[in-house]
Structures are given as C-alpha cells and as structure tokens.
Motif scaffolding. Structure first.
Motif, PDB file in Angstrom:
ATOM      1  N   SER A  15      66.596  73.116  44.048  1.00  0.00           N
ATOM      2  CA  SER A  15      66.694  74.132  45.112  1.00  0.00           C
ATOM      3  C   SER A  15      66.866  73.467  46.470  1.00  0.00           C
ATOM      4  CB  SER A  15      65.442  75.019  45.108  1.00  0.00           C
ATOM      5  OG  SER A  15      65.307  75.641  43.849  1.00  0.00           O
ATOM      6  N   ASP A  27      65.520  80.260  46.690  1.00  0.00           N
ATOM      7  CA  ASP A  27      64.269  80.839  46.192  1.00  0.00           C
ATOM      8  C   ASP A  27      64.034  82.150  46.928  1.00  0.00           C
ATOM      9  OD1 ASP A  27      63.768  78.910  44.301  1.00  0.00           O
ATOM     10  OD2 ASP A  27      62.680  77.621  45.690  1.00  0.00           O
ATOM     11  N   THR A  38      60.770  77.242  41.744  1.00  0.00           N
ATOM     12  CA  THR A  38      61.671  78.331  41.389  1.00  0.00           C
ATOM     13  C   THR A  38      61.149  79.010  40.121  1.00  0.00           C
ATOM     14  OG1 THR A  38      63.496  77.084  42.325  1.00  0.00           O
ATOM     15  CG2 THR A  38      64.073  78.910  40.870  1.00  0.00           C
ATOM     16  N   ASP A  58      71.104  78.845  40.944  1.00  0.00           N
ATOM     17  CA  ASP A  58      70.022  77.860  40.924  1.00  0.00           C
ATOM     18  C   ASP A  58      68.957  78.307  39.924  1.00  0.00           C
ATOM     19  OD1 ASP A  58      68.533  75.594  41.701  1.00  0.00           O
ATOM     20  OD2 ASP A  58      67.340  76.836  43.077  1.00  0.00           O
ATOM     21  N   VAL A  59      68.646  77.404  39.005  1.00  0.00           N
ATOM     22  CA  VAL A  59      67.750  77.792  37.905  1.00  0.00           C
ATOM     23  C   VAL A  59      66.386  77.145  38.072  1.00  0.00           C
ATOM     24  CG1 VAL A  59      69.790  77.894  36.406  1.00  0.00           C
ATOM     25  CG2 VAL A  59      68.275  75.900  36.311  1.00  0.00           C
TER      26      VAL A  59
HETATM   27 MG   LIG Z   1      64.033  75.239  42.385  1.00  0.00          MG
END
Ligand SMILES: [Mg+2]
Ligand SMILES: Nc1nc2c(ncn2[C@@H]2O[C@H](COP(=O)(O)OP(=O)(O)OP(=O)(O)O)[C@@H](O)[C@H]2O)c(=O)[nH]1
Length: 594
Positions: A15, A27, A38, A58-59
């Motif tokens: 992130s 986030d 996250t 973004d995971v």
């Molecule tokens: Mg993250």
C-alpha cells in the motif's frame, strides 16, 4: 488503461508503494489506517511517463484476508509482486504467488521494497527464482523505497514496459464484469465496481445479473473518478444501476451481456497442481471475484467434476483456482473443460467421462462439441464459450450450418437419425396400415429428439409431412381454402371422431365434391361414401374400439360403441372389411381380424 494487482506478504509495503506511485490512499477504511494494515481491496491510479494510465488493485497481505486478495487478482491479468528487502520471501509471498500461478497470470513485475532498510540483493534473488518457476516466468525487478522514493522512476518505466507487453483486450467480447465492491450513493442508488477485462459498457445498456429475473440497466458509469458515457476494456469501472437494490448484488456477482453466459453449478475441470486423488472432498473455488464452496469428484488423474454451492457464469477455458481455506493451501489452478457436462448415472460413466476429458484442453472446439453433444443449439454453445460462426460464408464450415432453427448436429449422427426416421416411418406403416403416416410427435419421442423442428428437418422425399404426420408423399397438395375447411372439421369433430358432418354442414364449410376429392387425395379426409367423410386418422381407433366388443359383434353394437350413426357405421365397417381389419361373417355379424 491497464490494471495491475499487488501481491505479497503482510506489511511488505504494497500500500505504501501504491500511495507513493499514485498519491492516492488505497486503504479506504478507517480501521485499515488505524491498524496500519490492508483488510480489503483498495483502488488507485496514476499516469505513467508514456501518458498511459495504470490502475492498481491493492490487496491485503495478511493470511486471514487471502480470500479478499483472490477477489482482487481474479479478474486482473497482471501483478506487481512486492517483497520487503528486510524480510525477504515469506509465507504469503508464496501463497500469493501460488495463486497467481494457478490463475495463469503471465505478466508481472517484482518490486523489492524497503530497500532503504536492507540490501535488496538477497530478497531479489530469492523472489526472482520463485517467480521464474511459475506462469509469470522471468520478470523485471526494481528495488524501491516507499519512504525515500528511491527507485520509483525506474518502477514507473518498468510499468510502462509491462503495459506495452500486455495483449490488447477484445472489445467485441461479451461483458462479464465481476463485482468487487457494491455500495449505495445517496441520490443515485446502487453502484458496483470491477475490472472490465473485455468488451464495452455504455450508459443505458441492459445487463444480466445471475439470479435476477429482470435485466438491470446501466444508469451511469464512472472510470478513474469521472462520469463517462462509455467504458472500454481494460478499465476500472463503477457502474450505477437503475432500480437494483444494493442487497441484490455484491462481491462475486457478475454483470453480464444478456444471453451470452451459461450459469452453471456443475463443471468438469483439469487440474494443474495437486493430483485429483489428493484433493479433499470440499474446497473453495475462486474465479473472477467469486469464491464458492465446491464438492470435488475425482474423474481422471488430473480431472475432476465440481459441484458448486451456487451457479456461476463460467465458460469453457476459464481459469480458476481451488483452495483449502482450512489449510491455507492453494490446491492449484483449474481449467474449465465443460460447463454443461453430462450426468454420470450409469455404471462406468465416470471412467468413460475421464477418457473424454483426457482429450480436452479447455480450448473451445466446435467440431468436438458437436461430436460429443450430437445435437445442440448454437445459442447454447455460444453461452458455454464455444464460438459458432453464425453468418453463412467461407468461414463457416458445413457442420456449423444449422440443421433446423439454431440446432447444430454432428454430421454423422444426423445421417444416422435420417436413416432411423425412414425405418420408423416404414415400421409404423406396417404396424398401422390404416393410418396416413406416423405422427411427428411420436417420431420425436421415438428418436429421442428435443424439438419437433428436428423431426421436420429430417423428413426427405419420398417422405413428407402432412397434417402432423410423416408418410409417403401423395401427389396433390391441398389448396388453401380446403386446408382451412379441413382444419375446421378437425376442430369440430376431433373429440367425436366417428361423427361425420351432415351434408348441409359440408356445404357450410365449403366442402363440395371437388374439395372433398382434393382433401381425400391429399390424405386430409377419409371418404366413406358420397358426402360421408371422417378425419383420416380415426381408423386405428375404430378398430381398437371394435376389438373391445364381445366378438363377433353386430352393426348395431358397433354403431353404439363408436357413438355414431348408421350413415357412418355402415360404410365404415365396409371399408374396414375391405382393408382386412374386420371380417363379415355369413350372418352379417363381424369380427376384428387380429
Ligand atoms: Mg496494504
Ligand atoms: N522504511 C520503509 N518502510 C516502509 C516502506 N514501505 C513500507 N514501509 C512501512 O512498512 C509498513 C507496512 O507498509 P504497508 O504499505 O502498509 O504494507 P502492506 O504490504 O500494504 O501491508 P498489508 O496491506 O497489510 O499486507 C508501514 O509501517 C510502512 O510505513 C519502505 O520502502 N521503507
């Protein structure tokens, strides 16, 4: 635009890197920012040196949130794998990479982050070696620091090169937008987001939503934060739906081009990964943004049948992955071989099926589908993901030409059916010599065909269809007014088949001697005597009724049993005598000849 999903172990700086590249906060939740972690998917985008746009999904890296990670990477064909220089290769580095490999992701980059904290060399070497053994192959690596910004220009340049490598999306393909988020916007209603991988969406489009009877309509479209009339793949899109309550859809649902997808809860698949025999009986299938529990039935060494807990819009050739949530274990990728597989009821059916599947590779194959299914609608095949050339022309092979309606047939099977039809009609004529042919519906059942139009298409001269029956052609076709009159006779006398219209009724109906002659020649009416006509298909029934009488029977008994008058009964019995169905005894009584 191109879309990249991040991947990597918790806290390795995914992130932070996305934030540094885009200036946007991936986030989204207060809880994520409070915990510095996250939890769910985040979305951000930026412009690259080339002028192109990259959007990031973004995971989360934490092991508890792997299902969220899978929903993010499922619809995205490229990955940015993040490994921290100071921690190196970790369990979710491996699990995320296994997931990308299982899904067949072939495009990616390695970013070794936190390079300000440790020498990125060892982490880079290990990660490159791990990645090289997967569907991603050798990937470029860039050492970066989200804190100092070191390496970011190199990473942007590498992203630009990745974008140039990606295959261009197919804009004519139907839309299957896997929903990764749904929410309500005050005043606008329900909005869903997803990665549009193929096709295009326009404001006003109607889309199909699995489980909903009515189509849903696109009221508004956003991409990269701006309202647009149209979005073309590849794109991150937010779709505002008219009149669709928010609780009707969420992550794992899909918005579809209407009529182009088969919703299935039963698929046969090929495994890449653990052997079929080693799989537990229940697993979770991840495809697109969906995660569905499945029951696993091994068929061959690397083929299984999956029973899904809820139907999904799957196509032949789809890639998905199986995961054991309890063990945190990606069992491997699967390739969908068949989305409408036959039931395995008979003994030995599973073994036979395994042999069939051994020959399949998940590439749609029209000739093969026809050989296996024998008869199938073009529309059904298209919904399974098997392209059917629909326009006549050089590109359309003969077997892709419908035999009737949109029915396609395996040419060999179609020839067999034509022969069987001829045999059945001949047999019917032998067994029912008094009937003017075999009813189309009886033939349909006899040949186990799913549609009457197929029977009709199989009829070839010298056979022909007449009044719903297939028989040898008679020479005269019926003129239109006569056909209409015969229809009315059918409507009026169908339920009292042995009553004949009186002479004046025949006049009313427009059935004079010439018309009756034509109808009789065409086999549409049966003439017992001048001005005494019956429908042509009643003789077998008459014989059946008479056979039910005590034998021998008198004219009067026959008349009563047939519920008719002497005007009909006398010539009817004489006709049956002539055709050998009944025999007249010396005392004028009769018997049915068996
Ligand atoms: Mg993250
Ligand atoms: N020194 C230094 N710290 C970094 C760098 N990148 C990230 N961090 C720190 O590492 C911690 C985790 O960073 P995140 O970006 O939240 O990591 P993540 O991979 O997104 O974590 P999850 O989403 O929970 O998997 C934070 O405290 C960041 O400030 C970097 O390049 N250098």
């Amino acid at each position: 635009m191109f879309v990249v999903a991040t991947a990597g172990h918790v806290d390795h700086g995914k992130s932070t890197l996305v934030r540094a590249l885009t200036g946007m906060e991936p986030d989204r939740w207060a809880e994520e920012r409070r915990r510095g972690m996250t939890i769910d998917l985040g979305f951000a985008w930026t412009t690259l040196p080339s002028g192109g746009t990259v959007a990031f999904v973004d995971v989360p890296g934490h092991e508890r949130f792997v299902p969220n990670m899978l929903a993010g990477v499922g619809p995205v064909p490229a990955a940015l794998i993040v490994v921290a220089a100071d921690e190196g290769w970790m369990p979710q580095s491996a699990e995320h990479l296994a997931a990308l490999d299982a899904l067949g992701v072939a495009y990616g980059l390695l970013a070794v982050t936190r390079a300000d904290l440790a020498d990125p060399g060892p982490a880079t070497a290990r990660a490159r070696a791990e990645i090289a053994a997967t569907s991603l192959g050798a990937v470029p690596a860039v050492a970066v620091s989200g804190l100092t910004g070191a390496g970011l220009p190199e990473l942007r340049a590498a992203l630009d090169r990745l974008a140039a490598d990606l295959p261009s999306p197919v804009l004519d393909d139907p839309v299957r937008l896997w929903v990764d988020r749904s929410f309500t916007v005050r005043g606008s209603g329900t909005v869903v987001t997803g990665t549009l991988g193929a096709g295009r969406l326009r404001v006003g489009d109607e889309l199909e939503l699995a489980g909903a009877d009515e189509p849903v309509r696109v009221r508004g479209l956003h991409s990269l934060g701006e309202a647009r009339p149209e979005a073309t793949a590849v794109a991150r899109v937010a779709v505002n739906l008219r009149g669709t309550p928010r609780d009707r859809l969420g992550r794992g649902d899909a918005l579809l081009t209407p009529g182009r997808f088969h919703h299935t809860d039963l698929v046969d698949v090929r495994l890449a990964g653990d052997p079929a025999a080693d799989l537990p009986a229940t697993l979770t299938l991840h495809v697109g943004s969906a995660a569905v529990p499945v029951r696993v039935r091994p068929l061959g060494p690397d083929t299984v049948r999956l029973r899904l807990a809820r139907p999904l819009p799957l196509l032949v050739g789809d890639r998905a992955l199986l995961r054991d949530p309890g063990r945190h274990h990606v069992s491997g990728g699967v390739r969908v071989l068949d989305v409408a597989p036959p039931p395995l009821a008979r003994r030995g059916a599973a073994a036979a099926r395994a042999q069939v599947l051994a020959e399949l590779d998940g590439r749609p194959d029209l000739a093969g589908e026809l050989r296996r299914r024998r008869l199938v609608r073009a529309g059904a095949l298209i919904r399974m993901g098997v392209p059917v050339p629909t326009a006549p022309g050089r590109d359309r092979p003969a077997f892709a030409q419908p035999v009737a309606g949109d029915w396609l047939a395996d040419p060999g099977y179609w020839r067999v059916l034509a022969e069987r039809l001829t045999e059945e009609v001949a047999r019917h004529a032998r067994e029912h010599p008094l009937e003017p042919g075999m009813p189309v519906e009886a033939l349909r059942q006899r040949l186990a065909l799913p549609d009457r139009v197929l029977v009709e298409a199989l009829v070839r001269p010298p056979l022909r269809i007449h009044s719903g029956r297939v028989g040898a052609a008679s020479t005269d076709a019926l003129p239109e007014p006569v056909a209409r009159a015969v229809q009315r006779v059918r409507a009026e006398y169908g339920d009292r088949p042995f009553r004949a219209p009186e002479a004046d009724r025949l006049v009313d109906l427009g059935l004079g001697p010439r018309e009756i002659g034509a109808a009789v020649r065409a086999g549409a009416l049966l003439r017992l005597a001048d001005n005494v006509v019956l429908l042509p298909d009643v003789l077998d029934d008459a014989v059946r009724v008479l056979a039910g009488l005590p034998q021998p029977f008198t004219l009067s008994a026959a008349r009563q049993a047939l519920d008719t008058t002497r005007r009909v009964a006398v010539p009817l019995l004489e006709l049956l005598d002539r055709r050998g169905a009944t025999r007249r005894l010396p005392d004028d009584a009769r018997i049915v000849v068996t």
